[in-house]
Design a protein around this motif. Structure first.
Motif, PDB file in Angstrom:
ATOM      1  N   ALA A  20       0.841  -1.202   0.000  1.00 19.15           N
ATOM      2  CA  ALA A  20       0.000   0.000   0.000  1.00 19.15           C
ATOM      3  C   ALA A  20       0.872   1.246   0.000  1.00 19.15           C
ATOM      4  CB  ALA A  20      -0.913  -0.001   1.220  1.00 19.15           C
ATOM      5  N   SER A  69       0.826   4.109  -2.811  1.00 22.19           N
ATOM      6  CA  SER A  69       0.409   5.490  -2.552  1.00 22.19           C
ATOM      7  C   SER A  69       1.574   6.449  -2.789  1.00 22.19           C
ATOM      8  CB  SER A  69      -0.177   5.638  -1.162  1.00 22.19           C
ATOM      9  OG  SER A  69       0.677   5.059  -0.231  1.00 22.19           O
ATOM     10  N   ILE A  86       4.800   6.374  -1.886  1.00 20.45           N
ATOM     11  CA  ILE A  86       5.936   6.527  -0.978  1.00 20.45           C
ATOM     12  C   ILE A  86       7.147   5.834  -1.608  1.00 20.45           C
ATOM     13  CG2 ILE A  86       6.853   5.917   1.299  1.00 20.45           C
ATOM     14  CD1 ILE A  86       3.914   6.000   2.303  1.00 20.45           C
ATOM     15  N   TYR A 112       0.264  -2.325 -17.037  1.00 27.05           N
ATOM     16  CA  TYR A 112       0.886  -2.850 -18.267  1.00 27.05           C
ATOM     17  C   TYR A 112       0.771  -1.803 -19.367  1.00 27.05           C
ATOM     18  CZ  TYR A 112       0.064  -7.524 -16.237  1.00 27.05           C
ATOM     19  OH  TYR A 112       0.022  -8.627 -15.445  1.00 27.05           O
ATOM     20  N   MET A 136       1.639   5.758 -12.027  1.00 23.83           N
ATOM     21  CA  MET A 136       1.705   7.169 -11.637  1.00 23.83           C
ATOM     22  C   MET A 136       1.099   8.059 -12.717  1.00 23.83           C
ATOM     23  SD  MET A 136       2.783   7.479  -8.638  1.00 23.83           S
ATOM     24  CE  MET A 136       2.751   5.963  -7.700  1.00 23.83           C
ATOM     25  N   TYR A 189      -8.021  -2.008  -5.843  1.00 24.48           N
ATOM     26  CA  TYR A 189      -7.774  -3.441  -5.993  1.00 24.48           C
ATOM     27  C   TYR A 189      -8.483  -4.193  -4.872  1.00 24.48           C
ATOM     28  CZ  TYR A 189      -4.323  -2.316  -9.490  1.00 24.48           C
ATOM     29  OH  TYR A 189      -3.706  -1.864 -10.617  1.00 24.48           O
ATOM     30  N   ALA A 217      -5.152  -1.911  -0.580  1.00 25.36           N
ATOM     31  CA  ALA A 217      -3.945  -1.110  -0.325  1.00 25.36           C
ATOM     32  C   ALA A 217      -4.116  -0.158   0.841  1.00 25.36           C
ATOM     33  CB  ALA A 217      -3.527  -0.349  -1.582  1.00 25.36           C
ATOM     34  N   LEU A 234      -2.473   8.810   2.917  1.00 26.69           N
ATOM     35  CA  LEU A 234      -1.240   8.022   2.846  1.00 26.69           C
ATOM     36  C   LEU A 234      -0.365   8.446   1.664  1.00 26.69           C
ATOM     37  CD1 LEU A 234       0.155   5.672   4.304  1.00 26.69           C
ATOM     38  CD2 LEU A 234      -0.911   4.129   2.689  1.00 26.69           C
ATOM     39  N   GLY A 235       0.877   8.790   1.964  1.00 27.46           N
ATOM     40  CA  GLY A 235       1.820   9.179   0.920  1.00 27.46           C
ATOM     41  C   GLY A 235       1.688  10.637   0.509  1.00 27.46           C
ATOM     42  N   ARG A 236       0.558  11.288   0.914  1.00 29.72           N
ATOM     43  CA  ARG A 236       0.371  12.688   0.537  1.00 29.72           C
ATOM     44  C   ARG A 236      -0.050  13.478   1.766  1.00 29.72           C
ATOM     45  NH1 ARG A 236      -2.891  10.975  -4.975  1.00 29.72           N
ATOM     46  NH2 ARG A 236      -3.725   9.390  -3.575  1.00 29.72           N
TER      47      ARG A 236
END
Lengths: 358, 354, 249
Positions: free
Chosen positions: A241, A245, A247, C54, C74, C85, C89, C102-104
């Motif tokens: 995950a 996302s 990272i 892909y 991306m 999915y 995730a 998450l991640g941002r």
């Protein structure tokens, strides 16, 4: 697991809170127990002693905390510490004994180089783990051997001695002196007061505490308050995950192992200040394994995703108080190994019985 | 995955890649033959195997745990505990007036039974209480260490019967001109006749046991299940393997092998020592990994583990003969260890496709 | 009006196997298109090309009428194509709003120069998006581990919507859920439709498909064999297309 048992326990909220913080309550319990059974346990001096002796272990556990949260492990920290200590020692020794440099300058150069050097094992382990998918256990075990060997080579198998006295003066000095009725004094006795009066003063805050507190605050802040810390938890919770996302997990892991190695390097510096000599890590010291033990006792999981700096500190202190208390109570010191073993098993069993629901 | 495919070497290179450990051992042997005076001699090879026995036995113990995807950190101190327990028991039996042969036999047998206990506890913790192997066996490391120190706190185990020394430092096979080969006891010859001591007893015993465990791993259902558990735990459970019982057995087996290593140590050094196996623990894990096993489980063989152990033992002995401090050994073992895993990544056994 | 997302004659081969063969598929904003087919029919490969996992061998993908160059996940995310999915995730050890961010993560300055997590902001923003989508989760400070399957699905979807998803690809969203929770997720899909999101739904469950889809696309052996408006078709027709009508007749 016995899920019906787990469920019935879940209902009792108080019990849950106690179970989640069992290490802390155990610590309290042992403090009280030893205060009763051990003469001289309950004193400022003894507590200072416990923390002073635990400084290295606390740093080691903090390093391991970051790594374990990402579901990794770092077996090299014990020897990275030794490497940092002997490197700093050797450089200080050479500079200082050449007669051309002051103690302060030699110490500054020595610890700077040692700290920079201590980044390297972490960078290498991190790259192997993140880029080449070498299991952390193996990569850091390899680094374990390499750093151990290099530290022994640098020191030639002997502690690095003949270092300036100022090292231990700082390392074992106190930030705050207090004279009952006479006020406070920082970093030493008030001017004009000779050492013969030292008994009039209560030594309150050892310098090592102050530095430890600063390091711990920074690490705590990094883990709990920043994006970096949040991503560390995310990687341990669900690496996939985290990748999806956006990272940069590879880079993050390299930084984590570098950080762990760097903290071990700091521990080496503490070591040289406290003992006044550059020490290589003895073969059977198992700093890294005791650090892992403390982190797990503090409530982290080797599967990753949970744990914290303060929890790990509680884990270290629990082991330290147990050792110190047993010693003062006149129990054979060998029980220490057994006690750590039993605490570890207890930690896991409690974790199984009380799954995280918050 | 794509990355792996790119690295799939074909033919000769792949074969060499897969056998790099053997190749490395040869290079080591050639290197030391030139660089270390007197390296190529029967005596040196006996030393290599002599020192190697602990690593071979602990390595084999570790291998079983690692194949299931676990690890056993306790083997070193279980070995130490076994040296103390067996020495104490043998001395105690001797004191009751038993003959040396009987006390040694009884002492060893009893130790071997006791030696199953740490493994049993490890296995129970890991399988029934879901304690991660690293933690469970580290706890057992602490407990064995503590118990060992307690046992010798009052009195070290000394004064073992002379027979122990005779067995531990004797040879299985002697050769002398005129008489030929003789087993177990030194042939009675005139003083001037040279007797060549060929196979040390300890090494022979160790290898017989290692052969037995290699057989168990390769040829029996038990071995097959061990691989199955490491390869795919769920599939193993679904195909009816009793996972918990098997895990318990694996850790008992590891503990048993560590105990054997301890008993052999006692016979050889005629005393017990708590940290007898402490330094062999990491060597043994290194041996297993250099031998191509994966910490993720499902892979590894006994003979390759021995090969890994030999690489370390040859290195240590060779460096010692060259007069180089063993500091370098740590560095080299560290590098080999990492190389082992990297080589394994670059020369995969099979290629996987999406 | 053109499609919001459209594939034109895209093909994907794996060695000798043609996984997706010359497929054209378009979805309008506010429309739910279900993609049905047996195992190995090429559904997964098709959506993986749209979501950038892909690269396609032939054909083109258009977003909002313009050709989109999608070479990685991306790239797809950047233009607003999000994929949910089956594994969702989510980091189960983190709370709801942390997963949405998450991640941002949003940070604020501590003491003027140290960036620290802005929990209040993230909490507030997360509750807004959940409210917008009619999602009810007791506390956003609870770890995702404590949520039900349907709630987790909702968190994953909210995350996509918060980050401006225009096209949402859902892979078997109801597969692992109980009946009540399936209902929640399907309701959520309807809400998404109301917000003008183009939804591509991969499913095995005929019931789900007929409940929420506007159009049904059927794939067999890599080819598109049917593109039906739900109102004008029946389960029988769809099943016949999936298994190959000649076998049924």
């Amino acid at each position: 697991m016995n899920s019906s048992l787990a469920l019935s326990i879940e209902r009792s909220k108080t019990l849950r809170v106690v179970a989640k913080n069992w290490a802390f309550f155990f610590l309290l319990f042992f403090l009280i127990l030893f205060s009763i059974t051990g003469r001289g346990f309950l004193s400022v001096m003894n507590f200072q002693n416990i923390v002073h002796l635990s400084v290295i272990a606390i740093l080691m556990a903090s390093a391991e905390t970051f790594v374990i949260i990402t579901s990794g492990i770092d077996l090299s920290i014990g020897f990275v510490m030794g490497l940092s200590s002997v490197t700093a020692g050797k450089i200080i020794q050479i500079l200082y004994n050449s007669g051309n440099h002051s103690a302060g300058f030699s110490i500054f150069i020595g610890i700077s180089i040692a700290l920079v050097l201590s980044l390297i094992p972490g960078i290498i382990s991190g790259i192997m783990i993140a880029k080449y998918k070498v299991p952390p256990f193996i990569a850091t075990l390899g680094m374990w051997g390499i750093t151990n060997g290099i530290a022994l080579k640098i020191s030639n198998g002997f502690p690095v001695a003949e270092l300036p006295d100022s090292l231990t003066k700082i390392g074992n000095g106190y930030t705050l002196y207090y004279k009952p009725g006479g006020g406070f004094s920082f970093f030493g006795l008030p001017e004009g007061v000779g050492n013969e009066h030292i008994r009039d003063y209560i030594r309150l805050i050892p310098n090592s505490f102050l530095f430890l507190a600063i390091v711990l605050f920074i690490l705590y802040f990094l883990l709990k308050k920043t994006k970096f810390g949040q991503h560390t938890y995310a990687i341990g919770g669900n690496e996939d995950a985290a990748i999806r996302s956006g990272i940069n997990v590879k880079k993050h892991l390299i930084i984590i192992y570098t950080l762990s190695s760097f903290i071990a390097g700091i521990a080496g510096i503490f070591n040289i200040f406290q003992t006044g000599i550059g020490n290589f890590t003895p073969f059977g010291a198992m700093y890294e394994l005791f650090a892992v033990a403390a982190v797990v006792i503090g409530g982290a999981s080797l599967m990753g995703g949970k744990g914290g700096i303060l929890a790990s500190v509680v884990g270290v202190l629990l082991i330290a108080v147990l050792e110190n208390g047993l010693l003062i109570s006149g129990v054979e010191p060998f029980y220490r190994f057994i006690a750590v073993g039993l605490l570890l098993i207890l930690a896991i069993v409690i974790d199984e019985l009380f799954p995280d629901l918050f | 995955m794509q990355n792996l495919n790119n690295h799939t070497r074909t033919g000769l290179l792949l074969k060499i890649g897969r056998q790099w450990a053997l190749l490395f051992l040869f290079i080591e042997l050639i290197f030391f033959s030139f660089m270390a005076r007197g390296f190529l001699s029967l005596n040196v090879f006996q030393i290599i195997f002599f020192f190697g026995t602990a690593v071979f036995l602990l390595g084999t113990a570790e291998l079983f745990a690692i194949i299931t995807g676990g690890i056993d950190l306790s083997v070193g101190y279980v070995m130490g505990l076994a040296t103390i327990v067996s020495a104490k028991l043998i001395v105690a039996f001797t004191k009751t007036g038993m003959g040396p042969g009987l006390s040694i036999t009884l002492g060893i047998l009893l130790t071997l039974v006791i030696g199953l206990l740490p493994g049993y506890v490890n296995g129970m913790l890991i399988s029934k209480l879901n304690v991660p192997p690293f933690i469970a066996t580290f706890s057992m490391l602490g407990i064995s260490h503590g118990v060992s120190e307690l046992l010798i706190a009052e009195k070290a185990a000394k004064n073992l019967p002379q027979l122990a020394n005779t067995i531990g430092n004797g040879y299985f096979l002697y050769y002398s001109k005129g008489i030929g080969f003789s087993f177990f006891s030194r042939p009675e010859v005139a003083r001037r006749v040279k007797v060549v001591e060929i196979l040390p007893n300890v090494v022979v015993i160790a290898f017989i046991l290692i052969a037995v465990f290699a057989f168990i791993l390769n040829r029996t259902k038990f071995g097959q299940h061990t691989y199955a558990i490491g390869g795919n735990r769920d599939a193993a459970i679904r195909s009816g393997i009793n996972l918990n019982r098997h895990i318990i057995k694996v850790y008992m087996l590891a503990s048993f092998l560590a105990t054997i290593a301890g008993v052999l140590y006692t016979l050889k050094y005629v005393t017990g020592k708590a940290d007898a196996g402490a330094s062999s623990l990491l060597d043994s894990i290194a041996a297993v990994v250099i031998g191509g096993a994966s910490l993720y489980g499902g892979k590894g063989t006994v003979w390759r583990t021995i090969l890994g152990g030999l690489i370390i033992a040859v290195l240590e002995t060779g460096l010692r003969i060259m007069g180089i401090p063993t500091f370098d050994k740590y560095i080299i073992v560290g590098i080999i260890l990492i190389t082992a895993v990297l080589v394994d990544q670059f020369f995969p056994e099979r290629t996987y496709k999406e | 009006m053109g499609y919001l997302i459209e594939t034109r004659n895209i093909t994907k081969r794996f060695g000798g196997l043609v996984a997706v063969d010359n497929v054209s598929l378009g979805v309008n904003a506010g429309e739910v298109v279900a993609v049905l087919g047996d195992n190995g029919a090429g559904k997964s490969t098709l959506i993986k090309m749209i979501s950038g996992v892909y690269p396609s061998d032939e054909g083109k993908i258009f977003f909002n009428g313009q050709e989109a160059d999608i070479n990685s996940p991306m790239d797809a995310l950047a233009i607003g194509i999000e994929t949910i999915y089956q594994d969702l995730a989510l980091a189960e050890n983190l709370n709801v709003y942390s997963n949405i961010f998450l991640g941002r993560e949003k940070t604020k300055k501590f003491m003027g120069f140290v960036p620290v997590l802005d929990h209040d902001y993230m909490h507030e923003e997360a509750s807004k998006v959940l409210k917008k989508l009619d999602i009810n989760i007791p506390s956003l400070r609870n770890n995702v581990r404590t949520l039900s399957g349907g709630q987790r699905q909702a968190v994953a979807i909210s995350r996509s919507i918060y980050w401006n998803a225009k096209v949402l690809i859902m892979d078997e969203p109801t597969a692992a859920l109980g009946v009540a929770q399936q209902k929640q997720v399907l309701d959520l899909v309807n809400t998404l439709k109301d917000h003008g999101i183009a939804v591509i739904l991969i499913s095995h469950q005929m019931h789900d498909v007929f409940e929420v889809a506007d159009r049904i696309v059927v794939m067999r052996r890599g080819e598109k064999v049917g593109d039906l408006v739900k109102a004008e078709t029946s389960t029988e027709e769809v099943v016949n297309l999936i298994v190959g009508s000649e076998m049924v007749k």
